[in-house]
Scaffold this motif. Structure first.
Motif, PDB file in Angstrom:
ATOM      1  N   GLY A 121       0.826  -1.212   0.000  1.00 19.06           N
ATOM      2  CA  GLY A 121       0.000   0.000   0.000  1.00 19.06           C
ATOM      3  C   GLY A 121       0.855   1.254   0.000  1.00 19.06           C
ATOM      4  N   GLU A 122       1.934   1.226   0.791  1.00 18.34           N
ATOM      5  CA  GLU A 122       2.807   2.401   0.859  1.00 18.34           C
ATOM      6  C   GLU A 122       3.622   2.560  -0.423  1.00 18.34           C
ATOM      7  OE1 GLU A 122       4.683   1.785   4.639  1.00 18.34           O
ATOM      8  OE2 GLU A 122       2.952   2.638   5.686  1.00 18.34           O
ATOM      9  N   ALA A 123       4.126   1.448  -0.956  1.00 18.17           N
ATOM     10  CA  ALA A 123       4.966   1.514  -2.158  1.00 18.17           C
ATOM     11  C   ALA A 123       4.164   1.974  -3.386  1.00 18.17           C
ATOM     12  CB  ALA A 123       5.607   0.158  -2.427  1.00 18.17           C
ATOM     13  N   LEU A 124       2.920   1.565  -3.448  1.00 18.07           N
ATOM     14  CA  LEU A 124       2.112   1.884  -4.631  1.00 18.07           C
ATOM     15  C   LEU A 124       1.104   3.001  -4.350  1.00 18.07           C
ATOM     16  CD1 LEU A 124       1.556  -1.741  -5.976  1.00 18.07           C
ATOM     17  CD2 LEU A 124       3.438  -0.169  -6.437  1.00 18.07           C
ATOM     18  N   LYS A 125       1.485   3.890  -3.444  1.00 23.73           N
ATOM     19  CA  LYS A 125       0.627   4.991  -3.025  1.00 23.73           C
ATOM     20  C   LYS A 125       0.181   5.857  -4.212  1.00 23.73           C
ATOM     21  CE  LYS A 125       0.636   8.593   0.441  1.00 23.73           C
ATOM     22  NZ  LYS A 125       1.424   9.567   1.125  1.00 23.73           N
ATOM     23  N   ALA A 126       1.122   6.115  -5.125  1.00 22.98           N
ATOM     24  CA  ALA A 126       0.805   7.002  -6.260  1.00 22.98           C
ATOM     25  C   ALA A 126      -0.303   6.411  -7.132  1.00 22.98           C
ATOM     26  CB  ALA A 126       2.056   7.253  -7.090  1.00 22.98           C
ATOM     27  N   MET A 127      -0.267   5.092  -7.311  1.00 24.72           N
ATOM     28  CA  MET A 127      -1.296   4.440  -8.124  1.00 24.72           C
ATOM     29  C   MET A 127      -2.658   4.511  -7.422  1.00 24.72           C
ATOM     30  SD  MET A 127      -2.031   2.977 -10.945  1.00 24.72           S
ATOM     31  CE  MET A 127      -0.865   2.034 -11.915  1.00 24.72           C
ATOM     32  N   ARG A 128      -2.664   4.310  -6.099  1.00 29.66           N
ATOM     33  CA  ARG A 128      -3.922   4.379  -5.364  1.00 29.66           C
ATOM     34  C   ARG A 128      -4.512   5.784  -5.445  1.00 29.66           C
ATOM     35  NH1 ARG A 128      -2.118   3.096  -0.783  1.00 29.66           N
ATOM     36  NH2 ARG A 128      -2.079   5.160   0.122  1.00 29.66           N
ATOM     37  N   GLU A 129      -3.630   6.761  -5.308  1.00 28.34           N
ATOM     38  CA  GLU A 129      -4.081   8.148  -5.353  1.00 28.34           C
ATOM     39  C   GLU A 129      -4.662   8.465  -6.736  1.00 28.34           C
ATOM     40  OE1 GLU A 129      -4.057  12.431  -5.618  1.00 28.34           O
ATOM     41  OE2 GLU A 129      -2.807  11.146  -6.855  1.00 28.34           O
ATOM     42  N   TYR A 130      -3.986   7.990  -7.776  1.00 33.01           N
ATOM     43  CA  TYR A 130      -4.417   8.198  -9.168  1.00 33.01           C
ATOM     44  C   TYR A 130      -5.840   7.657  -9.368  1.00 33.01           C
ATOM     45  CZ  TYR A 130      -4.175   7.926 -14.316  1.00 33.01           C
ATOM     46  OH  TYR A 130      -4.413   8.067 -15.669  1.00 33.01           O
ATOM     47  N   THR A 131      -6.055   6.453  -8.823  1.00 32.86           N
ATOM     48  CA  THR A 131      -7.347   5.811  -9.000  1.00 32.86           C
ATOM     49  C   THR A 131      -8.425   6.484  -8.155  1.00 32.86           C
ATOM     50  OG1 THR A 131      -6.137   3.744  -9.292  1.00 32.86           O
ATOM     51  CG2 THR A 131      -8.498   3.576  -9.013  1.00 32.86           C
ATOM     52  N   MET A 132      -8.137   6.654  -6.871  1.00 30.09           N
ATOM     53  CA  MET A 132      -9.185   7.159  -5.974  1.00 30.09           C
ATOM     54  C   MET A 132      -9.566   8.601  -6.274  1.00 30.09           C
ATOM     55  SD  MET A 132      -8.765   5.204  -2.340  1.00 30.09           S
ATOM     56  CE  MET A 132     -10.400   5.671  -1.741  1.00 30.09           C
ATOM     57  N   ALA A 133      -8.657   9.363  -6.894  1.00 30.19           N
ATOM     58  CA  ALA A 133      -8.986  10.746  -7.243  1.00 30.19           C
ATOM     59  C   ALA A 133      -9.510  10.844  -8.683  1.00 30.19           C
ATOM     60  CB  ALA A 133      -7.762  11.639  -7.055  1.00 30.19           C
ATOM     61  N   ASN A 134      -9.778   9.687  -9.302  1.00 32.12           N
ATOM     62  CA  ASN A 134     -10.330   9.671 -10.673  1.00 32.12           C
ATOM     63  C   ASN A 134      -9.467  10.424 -11.672  1.00 32.12           C
ATOM     64  OD1 ASN A 134     -12.448   8.228  -9.665  1.00 32.12           O
ATOM     65  ND2 ASN A 134     -13.936   9.906  -9.736  1.00 32.12           N
TER      66      ASN A 134
END
Ligand code: ZN
Ligand code: ZN
Length: 408
Positions: A121-134
């Motif tokens: 979760g921490e390593a792929l934070k940028a991808m999660r942010e990209y997705t959750m912020a549409n």
């Protein structure tokens, strides 16, 4: 066109709505390779520049979890992060074909699983942010596996269980022999948009949930919250459906203003473990006490992941009478079960649920009482007798739900 081809077309055209020149990243189980081929074909037909397919396998995942030592299992190599950064440098959209393996990890060390989930979760934070912020379009759909199907229908032979689960998924996703699912989804999205509009117009300060099970909780909503659900729009202006199926209207709770007790009404499948029959006590937005009849330790690990895991980031309303809840199947898959019942999520909020949220920094979001965490775990607490009273900013009490269903 076969039903599965119709489903693939729906996922690519309406779910993620792939645009000309975009890169599509597909996450799919290894056993669904035939469906993956349909998706890839359809994506290129829609004009994708490049389609990347990443296959996963839960059984192999379990072997890794059991046999790798703690350090090896929780290490995220630099090249994995670099790989995701490379995807993010493109005009990226994402499609995930999910199938849970309920209970598969029941006898695996939970702290190890939680540490791995956290490291990833921490390593792929940028991808999660990209997705959750549409920032780009994304969509989540499901297909059965034999293992999943036998958990849902333990009384049936495996082939029959598989077929029954597949028909339920297609029914809930509005894919049928005679109809055009694309048309059905346009109509459905219009209904959800209207429901969101009504809720937005009330601009509630808080919602008070009560039922006979013992739930009695007041969930404050952030100022300038936005009710969403169904179709969404990416930063690039493209419509997409993040969840298929979906029946919910959801918004952003105030992370510091939730008080009372909530009882779960369906099990929560977390890291392959089933947390069941639990309750949470909230004080000023924080879970201060809890209990579970099953997997209490796992619930504790979830709550202790980080500070935001003890606060909620989503509150969602679903009428008890909906196509998915009418099926009366426990799917052991949040994508389906959450659409049969009101739910809330422990962990991160969706920035688009507050005005201007997708342009706010992490600090600004937090200052607006939007919750942040590496988790976003939905759990179901709706029931056929759920009552919801909305309180407006000028002190009016409005009945929102009676006997489990919308009354506004
Ligand atoms: Zn939701
Ligand atoms: Zn959620």
């Amino acid at each position: 066109m076969s039903l599965l081809e119709k489903y693939a077309k729906l996922a690519v055209r309406v779910g993620v709505n792939v645009q000309k020149g975009q890169t599509l990243l597909i996450n799919v189980k290894a056993e669904h390779y035939e469906f993956a081929r349909m998706l890839v074909k359809e994506a290129y037909a829609a004009g994708a520049k490049k389609v990347v397919v990443k296959y996963g396998d839960d059984i192999i995942g379990k072997e890794h979890a059991v046999h790798q030592d703690f350090e090896t299992f929780t290490h995220v190599p630099k090249w994995v992060v670099a790989e995701y950064d490379d995807y993010l440098s493109q005009d990226l959209c994402r499609l995930s074909v999910y199938a849970p393996s309920p209970g598969l990890m029941a006898d695996v060390d939970g702290t190890k699983l939680a540490a791995q989930a956290k490291a990833q979760g921490e390593a792929l934070k940028a991808m999660r942010e990209y997705t959750m912020a549409n920032r780009g379009q994304w969509s989540l759909i499901s297909l059965p596996t034999p293992e999943w199907a036998t958990v849902v229908f333990p009384e049936l032979p495996v082939a029959q269980a598989y077929e029954k689960l597949l028909s339920a998924i297609l029914y809930a996703s509005r894919v049928s022999e005679d109809g055009d699912p694309v048309v059905a989804w346009n109509e459905h999205n219009a209904v959800l948009a209207h429901q969101n509009q009504v809720l937005n117009d009330f601009n509630f300060k808080s919602l008070h949930f009560t039922n006979a099970k013992g739930t009695d909780i007041v969930v404050g909503l952030v100022n300038d919250h936005i009710w969403a659900g169904g179709e969404e729009t990416s930063e690039g202006g493209h419509k997409f459906n993040p969840n298929m199926p979906t029946e919910e209207s959801f918004t952003m709770p105030d992370r510091l203003n939730v008080n009372g007790r909530v009882y779960s009404t369906k099990p929560l499948n977390y890291n392959g473990k089933l947390i069941d029959e639990f309750w949470l006590d909230f004080k000023d937005g924080k879970v201060v006490d809890f209990d579970a009849k099953q997997e209490k330790e796992t619930l504790e690990q979830l709550l202790n992941t980080d500070e935001g895991s003890r606060h909620i980031g989503e509150i969602a309303l679903i009428s008890h009478k909906s196509p998915i809840s009418d099926l009366n199947i426990l799917f052991y898959n949040t994508l389906f079960d959450e659409n049969a019942s009101c739910h809330m999520a422990l962990g991160r909020a969706y920035p688009m649920n507050i005005k201007g949220g997708t342009e706010m920094s992490a600090e600004e979001l937090l200052a607006h009482n939007s919750n942040d965490s590496i988790n976003h775990e939905d759990f179901m607490f709706g029931s056929e007798d759920m009552k919801i009273v909305g309180l407006t900013h000028d002190g009016k009490e409005i009945a929102v739900f009676d006997q489990g269903n919308f009354v506004i």
